[in-house]
Write a protein that holds these residues in place. Structure first.
Motif, PDB file in Angstrom:
ATOM      1  N   GLU A 168     -14.555   6.726  -4.399  1.00 20.37           N
ATOM      2  CA  GLU A 168     -15.125   6.465  -5.639  1.00 20.37           C
ATOM      3  C   GLU A 168     -14.019   6.866  -6.908  1.00 20.37           C
ATOM      4  OE1 GLU A 168     -19.680   6.566  -4.564  1.00 20.37           O
ATOM      5  OE2 GLU A 168     -19.033   8.195  -5.084  1.00 20.37           O
ATOM      6  N   PRO A 193     -18.756   4.366  -8.721  1.00 15.99           N
ATOM      7  CA  PRO A 193     -18.045   3.476  -7.669  1.00 15.99           C
ATOM      8  C   PRO A 193     -16.775   2.994  -8.089  1.00 15.99           C
ATOM      9  CG  PRO A 193     -20.278   2.715  -7.829  1.00 15.99           C
ATOM     10  CD  PRO A 193     -19.927   3.697  -9.064  1.00 15.99           C
ATOM     11  N   GLY A 236     -26.128   0.436 -10.449  1.00 11.66           N
ATOM     12  CA  GLY A 236     -24.635   0.656 -10.623  1.00 11.66           C
ATOM     13  C   GLY A 236     -24.076   1.175  -9.464  1.00 11.66           C
ATOM     14  N   GLY A 237     -24.519   0.844  -8.285  1.00 11.34           N
ATOM     15  CA  GLY A 237     -23.939   1.473  -7.001  1.00 11.34           C
ATOM     16  C   GLY A 237     -24.122   2.734  -6.433  1.00 11.34           C
ATOM     17  N   ARG A 238     -24.427   3.745  -7.525  1.00 10.01           N
ATOM     18  CA  ARG A 238     -24.903   5.025  -6.862  1.00 10.01           C
ATOM     19  C   ARG A 238     -25.792   5.773  -7.801  1.00 10.01           C
ATOM     20  NH1 ARG A 238     -20.634   9.313  -8.670  1.00 10.01           N
ATOM     21  NH2 ARG A 238     -21.244  10.404  -6.686  1.00 10.01           N
ATOM     22  N   TYR A 239     -26.228   5.101  -8.868  1.00  6.23           N
ATOM     23  CA  TYR A 239     -26.999   6.187 -10.007  1.00  6.23           C
ATOM     24  C   TYR A 239     -28.450   5.685  -9.714  1.00  6.23           C
ATOM     25  CZ  TYR A 239     -22.536   6.842 -11.785  1.00  6.23           C
ATOM     26  OH  TYR A 239     -20.912   7.263 -11.623  1.00  6.23           O
TER      27      TYR A 239
END
Lengths: 408, 371
Positions: A301, A285, B34-37
């Motif tokens: 991102e 991100p 962690g936002g996207r994992y």
């Protein structure tokens, strides 16, 4: 023999897009980055998939490498199916009469064998340089309902802008009686969007006729459509309402990116039922630091923002250093804006560096002579030296920068 | 390194009970981070980046979200004709379902039999790090060891699960191991990664099973140190194990440090995850952002400070959100105040709400709750 596909879409992606200058120096126009994480071609491709069209040919000719690589197997758009899917179609050598694509109609003509493999009823012709969301299945239903041979999508434009477009003049039942290419005195404000649905049998006949005519420029707008109209084929206009923009010029590309920041513009990219798909970068991100100031911006991102941004579109992996300012600008993937640099009303292409304290572009309100104002453009892989100035409307590319540096 | 020599094995349900809040509806491996994992992205990417192209993921329960996340393995390039990703759900061979690593390894014996790889890389999934597994394998081969275990030197983190501390010779050979030791200062404590030859692993597992010994640390590692060559591989880089809610919170917050992000997300060994095709994050007029990590698909109209925002989070006007981890698709209304809050996915916080936790005790809001 492949299974029959009712509809085959063909995306015209071969043009150079010379009006985008340095942005398309090494890149076909449909591959130009757009809106923080997309490329222009993501829009027609995603529209196809969302409309249920699973067979798509992409006609390439100018600088196809990056576009080919980007489309790849078509997996990001779910276009990697076994029997249908996306194919990149460059011109190729054949036993006789090989040639480059001479015009839009010729490009389709040369790919008749590709289309015939699917024995489709209808063929949809699309451009690779428009930003819009449209359900082609509705247009196809309209085409069937009207029992048309050709249906052309049309959008109403302000009357004073009509002379810039191809205008469709229609009867009450929406049938077309006249094409008016960039008319000085337009009779209507129905602009052609360059989106056509053809009944394939008819189109094939006219493509063959057009090819046999040595005087033809082999272009849809100039030759094929007028010929069909003259012969009295059933041609209809299909009204489209919503956001649509031709991003063929620097100004319109800049505007269209800025439109994404305006909540009043009807182009919603976060609509789950009509996603715009793209090849996603593998990046964490984005990070906004303590000292950063962020407003009215679109940030992808992988970006790192330590400076100030306002009305900015930042692509993946962009770095904005502390004290740098980016306003009303588009910064494409991998570019760094170093400390104290100010970027305003500009488009900076991929993997460039704007050196410390450099100035790129200017606000129109700060200009004495308004006529000299325009969006500044920095091409890909450029290094703008610390403290250098790139004036408004200027276009800079890496090669000329290197030549200038040598002269000094 | 020959890509096909190593088989990856990941324990996905490991230590689920350590953070019950987050694993109520999912495995440890599929805990968002962690936002996207998801946590498994780290170990899976580490394996793939080292050329491992056959990975078995051992599951026990609640693995729906994990299967949804992994799919065919395409995002990690593990959707292959030869090798690829294998999800290994419980397989009953007479007795009831397994509980320990040894039991689960015994139950996937058939998977091992059908694999041609010489080595096995075993790993838990409750940690965040970017380790070059190639180097660890090189060390394993060079030293001619039977087993290579990863370790680091330092104080054992609080609540660290199943701690093993090693006594290691200067040449890296492991002389002794203590399980759950009571050590105050720094020591060589084990990281949950191990390389072993497939043959030996199968032998040790069947030895354990036939003696009814099912403790991985005591029975498979500790007992065998005198009999085999155990090699220690030191990993000094960024490593955080997730064994408590505090670990979870602090590890997310650690991502604000540029050094940590640089190490964890190095372009040489990217961390892959499932793609969601969200548009870039959008910041509205009057938004204030400071020291935050924000994923695609977020829309921010309010103030955020020291936050990790997952994909598709909305923060309404005049809301102040600080020191929070807000997971996927959660919606925060207008005029809210949130401090030290962790929301799971799809949480809705209505207008004018305020919630405060404390650094050592962040408030947790369950998946799909409406506040």
């Amino acid at each position: 023999m492949l299974p029959k596909q009712d509809v085959v879409a063909m995306i015209l992606a071969g043009g150079q897009g010379s009006r985008l200058g340095v942005l398309t120096k090494k890149l076909a126009k449909p591959a130009v980055p757009f809106g923080g994480k997309y490329r222009i071609i993501d829009f027609p491709l995603s529209n196809c998939v969302n409309s249920g069209i699973e067979t798509v040919g992409v006609l390439t000719q100018y600088q196809p490498l990056e576009l080919n690589e980007y489309i790849g197997s078509g997996q990001p758009w779910d276009l990697d199916s076994m029997t249908a899917g996306v194919r990149v179609l460059p011109p190729y050598q054949r036993s006789r009469k090989s040639d480059w694509y001479k015009g839009t109609a010729n490009a389709i003509y040369q790919n008749i064998p590709y289309i015939e493999r699917y024995s489709p009823e209808y063929v949809v012709i699309l451009s690779g340089d428009h930003i819009y969301k449209m359900d082609y299945s509705k247009m196809l239903a309209y085409h069937r309902e009207k029992n048309a041979d050709c249906t052309i999508a049309e959008i109403e434009v302000p009357m004073d802008e009509a002379p810039r477009f191809g205008i469709l003049n229609t009867n009450e039942d929406e049938s077309i009686y006249e094409f008016d290419e960039k008319p000085k005195h337009p009779k209507s404000n129905k602009a052609s969007m360059g989106i056509y649905v053809f009944t394939w049998k008819k189109l094939k006949k006219y493509l063959e006729q057009d090819e046999a005519n040595p005087k033809s420029s082999n272009d849809f707008g100039h030759d094929v459509l007028p010929a069909m109209l003259k012969a009295g084929e059933r041609m209809f206009a299909y009204h489209f309402e919503g956001y649509w923009k031709d991003v063929g010029t620097i100004e319109s590309l800049w505007e269209s990116n800025m439109d994404l920041l305006d909540p009043n513009v009807p182009l919603d990219l976060s609509d789950d039922s009509w996603k715009i798909y793209s090849r996603n970068p593998v990046m964490p991100p984005h990070y906004i630091s303590k000292e950063a100031k962020v407003q009215n911006s679109l940030v992808a991102e992988g970006a790192n923002v330590y400076g100030e941004i306002d009305f900015a579109v930042l692509f993946s992996g962009v770095y904005i250093a502390p004290g740098a300012v980016v306003r009303d600008s588009i910064i494409m993937p991998g570019t760094r804006v170093e400390e104290g640099a100010v970027v305003q009303y500009a488009i900076v292409a991929e993997n460039s560096v704007i050196g410390k304290g450099a100035m790129v572009g200017q606000r129109p309100e700060d200009m004495k002579n308004k006529d000299e104002w325009g969006v500044a453009v920095v091409g890909s892989d450029c290094v703008i030296q610390p403290g250098a100035v790139v004036p408004p409307k200027a276009m800079v590319d890496a090669e000329t920068l290197a030549e200038e540096a040598q002269k000094k | 390194m020959s890509a096909n020599k190593v088989l990856g094995i990941i324990f996905s349900n490991i230590y689920d009970e350590k953070i019950r809040e987050l694993t109520e509806t999912r495995t440890m491996a599929s805990v968002p981070f962690g936002g996207r994992y998801r946590l498994i992205d780290f170990v899976l990417s580490n394996m793939v980046n080292a050329g491992i192209n056959k990975v078995g993921v051992i599951t026990k329960n609640n693995y729906q979200s994990l299967m949804d996340h992994l799919g065919s393995g395409k995002p990690w390039d593990l959707s292959r004709k030869r090798e690829g990703l294998f999800i290994l759900p419980p397989f009953s061979n007479g007795n009831s379902e397994y509980n320990t690593r040894i039991e689960s390894l015994a139950s996937v014996n058939r998977f091992f039999q059908h694999s041609n790889e010489d080595y096995v890389f075993l790993s838990d999934s409750n940690y965040v790090c970017n380790i070059d597994c190639k180097k660890m394998l090189e060390s394993h081969i060079q030293t001619g060891a039977d087993v290579t275990v990863a370790y680091r030197f330092g104080r054992i983190p609080e609540k660290y699960a199943d701690t093993v501390s090693y006594e290691i010779d200067p040449d890296g050979r492991v002389r002794d191991a203590l399980v759950k030791p009571n050590i105050d200062g720094a020591c060589n404590y084990g990281l949950p990664m191990m390389i072993i030859s497939k043959k030996l692993l199968l032998k040790l597992v069947s030895d354990c099973v036939s003696r009814n010994q099912y403790d991985f640390e005591r029975d498979l590692i500790q007992r065998n140190i005198p009999n085999y060559h155990f090699n220690g591989y030191e990993f000094p880089g960024f490593f955080r194990s997730i064994c408590s809610m505090n670990d979870y919170f602090e590890s997310n917050m650690a991502l604000m440090q540029p050094k940590v992000r640089g190490e964890l997300f190095t372009p040489e060994r990217p961390i892959y995850t499932k793609v969601r095709d969200d548009p870039p994050a959008r910041y509205g007029l009057g938004s204030h952002v400071s020291n935050s990590l924000v994923a695609d698909g977020c829309e921010i109209e309010g103030d955020i400070e020291n936050c990790v925002l997952f994909r598709g989070v909305h923060i309404g006007k005049n809301s102040k959100v600080s020191n929070c981890v807000i997971m996927q698709d959660s919606q925060i209304g207008q005029n809210c105040r949130l401090d030290y809050v962790i929301t799971d996915k799809d949480v809705v916080i209505k207008n004018e709400r305020s919630m405060m936790g404390f650094q050592s005790y962040p408030v947790f809001i369950n998946k799909g709750s409406i506040v």
